[in-house]
Design an enzyme around this catalytic site. Sequence first.
Site, PDB file in Angstrom:
ATOM      1  CG  HIS A   1      -1.768  -1.009   1.541  1.00  0.00           C
ATOM      2  ND1 HIS A   1      -1.416  -2.165   2.173  1.00  0.00           N
ATOM      3  CD2 HIS A   1      -3.084  -1.122   1.265  1.00  0.00           C
ATOM      4  CE1 HIS A   1      -2.461  -2.946   2.287  1.00  0.00           C
ATOM      5  NE2 HIS A   1      -3.491  -2.345   1.736  1.00  0.00           N
TER       6      HIS A   1
ATOM      7  CG  MET B   1      -1.313  -6.040  -6.272  1.00  0.00           C
ATOM      8  SD  MET B   1      -1.573  -5.329  -4.645  1.00  0.00           S
ATOM      9  CE  MET B   1      -2.085  -6.757  -3.690  1.00  0.00           C
TER      10      MET B   1
ATOM     11  CG  ASP C   1      -6.370 -11.710   6.995  1.00  0.00           C
ATOM     12  OD1 ASP C   1      -7.118 -12.119   6.092  1.00  0.00           O
ATOM     13  OD2 ASP C   1      -6.321 -10.509   7.326  1.00  0.00           O
TER      14      ASP C   1
ATOM     15  CD  GLU D   1      -8.602  -8.140  -0.998  1.00  0.00           C
ATOM     16  OE1 GLU D   1      -7.651  -7.478  -1.458  1.00  0.00           O
ATOM     17  OE2 GLU D   1      -8.568  -8.698   0.107  1.00  0.00           O
TER      18      GLU D   1
ATOM     19  CG  ASP E   1      -3.964 -10.085   2.349  1.00  0.00           C
ATOM     20  OD1 ASP E   1      -3.258  -9.684   3.299  1.00  0.00           O
ATOM     21  OD2 ASP E   1      -5.040  -9.544   2.036  1.00  0.00           O
TER      22      ASP E   1
ATOM     23  CG  ASP F   1      -5.269 -10.953  -1.461  1.00  0.00           C
ATOM     24  OD1 ASP F   1      -4.289 -10.885  -2.237  1.00  0.00           O
ATOM     25  OD2 ASP F   1      -5.747  -9.963  -0.878  1.00  0.00           O
TER      26      ASP F   1
ATOM     27  CG  ASP G   1     -10.204 -10.802   7.223  1.00  0.00           C
ATOM     28  OD1 ASP G   1     -10.099 -11.901   6.666  1.00  0.00           O
ATOM     29  OD2 ASP G   1      -9.604  -9.780   6.842  1.00  0.00           O
TER      30      ASP G   1
ATOM     31  CD  GLU H   1      -8.133 -11.935   2.253  1.00  0.00           C
ATOM     32  OE1 GLU H   1      -7.565 -10.924   1.809  1.00  0.00           O
ATOM     33  OE2 GLU H   1      -8.394 -12.109   3.452  1.00  0.00           O
TER      34      GLU H   1
ATOM     35  CG  ASP I   1       1.761  -1.218   3.376  1.00  0.00           C
ATOM     36  OD1 ASP I   1       1.020  -0.879   4.308  1.00  0.00           O
ATOM     37  OD2 ASP I   1       1.450  -2.084   2.525  1.00  0.00           O
TER      38      ASP I   1
ATOM     39  CG  HIS J   1     -11.996 -11.088   2.230  1.00  0.00           C
ATOM     40  ND1 HIS J   1     -11.455 -10.058   1.524  1.00  0.00           N
ATOM     41  CD2 HIS J   1     -11.325 -11.122   3.407  1.00  0.00           C
ATOM     42  CE1 HIS J   1     -10.501  -9.475   2.246  1.00  0.00           C
ATOM     43  NE2 HIS J   1     -10.406 -10.123   3.389  1.00  0.00           N
TER      44      HIS J   1
ATOM     45  CE  LYS K   1     -12.708  -8.412   5.673  1.00  0.00           C
ATOM     46  NZ  LYS K   1     -11.601  -7.810   6.429  1.00  0.00           N
TER      47      LYS K   1
HETATM   48  C1  GLT Z   1      -6.044  -5.329   4.392  1.00  0.00           C
HETATM   49  C2  GLT Z   1      -7.116  -6.298   3.980  1.00  0.00           C
HETATM   50  C3  GLT Z   1      -6.695  -7.165   2.860  1.00  0.00           C
HETATM   51  C4  GLT Z   1      -6.481  -6.410   1.595  1.00  0.00           C
HETATM   52  C5  GLT Z   1      -5.366  -5.445   1.680  1.00  0.00           C
HETATM   53  C6  GLT Z   1      -5.334  -4.630   0.407  1.00  0.00           C
HETATM   54  S1  GLT Z   1      -5.371  -4.476   3.092  1.00  0.00           S
HETATM   55  O1  GLT Z   1      -5.000  -6.010   5.027  1.00  0.00           O
HETATM   56  O2  GLT Z   1      -7.470  -7.086   5.121  1.00  0.00           O
HETATM   57  O3  GLT Z   1      -7.586  -8.225   2.631  1.00  0.00           O
HETATM   58  O4  GLT Z   1      -6.119  -7.341   0.595  1.00  0.00           O
HETATM   59  O5  GLT Z   1      -5.785  -3.338   0.584  1.00  0.00           O
HETATM   60 MN    MN Z   2      -6.738  -9.364   0.940  1.00  0.00          MN
HETATM   61 MN    MN Z   3      -8.567 -10.845   4.954  1.00  0.00          MN
END
Ligand code: GLT
Ligand code: MN
Ligand code: MN
Length: 388
Positions: free
Chosen positions: A56, A90, A259, A183, A289, A247, A257, A219, A59, A222, A185
């Site tokens: 980002h 990316m 991750d 993306e 991700d 992702d 979420d 993702e 970042d 998500h 969510k």
């Molecule tokens: C954030 C989010 C991710 C996205 C990122 C891209 S930022 O961490 O939870 O799923 O992919 O903006």
């Molecule tokens: Mn993501």
């Molecule tokens: Mn996520």
Amino acid sequence: MPLDLTARPEHKFTFGLWTVGNRGRDPFGEAVRPKLEIVPMLNGLAELGVYGVSFHDDDMMTFGAPEAERRAELDLFKKTLDETGLVCSMATTNLFYHPIFKDGAFTSNDPQVRRFAIQKAMRNLDVAAELGAPTYVFWGGREGVETAASKDTRDALSRYAEALDFLAGYVKDKSYDIRFALEPKPNEPRGDIFLPTVGHALAFISTLDNREMVGLNPEVAHETMSGLSFYQGVAQTLWQDKLFHIDLNDQRIGRFDQDFRFGSEGIKDHFFLVRLLENSGYSGVKHFDAHAYRTEDTAGVWDFARGCIRNYLALAAKAREFDQDPRVAKAMAYSGVAQLAEPTVGPYTTEAAAGLMGEHFDIEALAQRGFGNEALDQLVVDHILGIA
Ligand code: GLT
Ligand code: MN
Ligand code: MN
């Protein structure tokens, strides 16, 4: 032959700076790990055999800092990419952290915020182009509502489409070689987020003027949060030629979420996902991700990153083994997997319709057929468990 689980750049594994850089903050607790500086971060990823990194704007370059300082941060990033051989795979805009975005970015009710958000994305598109990033992701974390009284969703979607078409126009005007990946969510951080699933996002893309340069970045976590099959979402995205980025992480249904490390939870789902990616001819990057558990120190962060790669490569090997097993070929033939690839009636013609009308079906016999899916799926499980 022992499994080769060593990553090489040609596998195209990538990580976001914010993933290994995650310091374990959550809504209930502060950071638990020290900041990982850019040079050791990129060196560590290169040592793992990673292909590239994503970022980002915020970042990598301090938000609001003087231009000279931001330039120095960008130059250090570029220099370290050169030294490590990593590519910038990316780029994306942080349109969610600063309080200005609390009501949304492209869909804030405040037009000044919307214009600022588009300008912030334009500025970082310039950086993405300078770094040669082929894909620009849009995760609309703040594009949503808590109360449906606060926005007319139809207006919000019009503003969302307007912003993306404007930015696509900017990319074309500048002759940048960049495609967009949206993306989806369903929620978090907003109560409801616009474009909540792969299906919503695919339908939305078809309304854009620049739809040819916009695809998806689905993702795992998500879609799984919504209780949907990520595999099915990715398969349809591939079918529509819209898988521009992906992702990879892990998630349990019905949770926040999470991750998690790729392959740490839904092993069977991931077996099918990896098999799909490997067999489909998808040639894009495999982007992790995800982040380490909050229990981890910096050593644990590298265990996490190694684990993502190891699980992907192990599942790819299992998928190959499965596809080469003659018992699987036989079970698939019994189930009729290849028959589904044959056209049913072909394109409409008067003659074809008349021919079909004249056909007789042995309904009893057709109804009695078993498809052998239990035996086929047990072979999947046997391969995953290593008892095939
Ligand atoms: C954030 C989010 C991710 C996205 C990122 C891209 S930022 O961490 O939870 O799923 O992919 O903006
Ligand atoms: Mn993501
Ligand atoms: Mn996520």
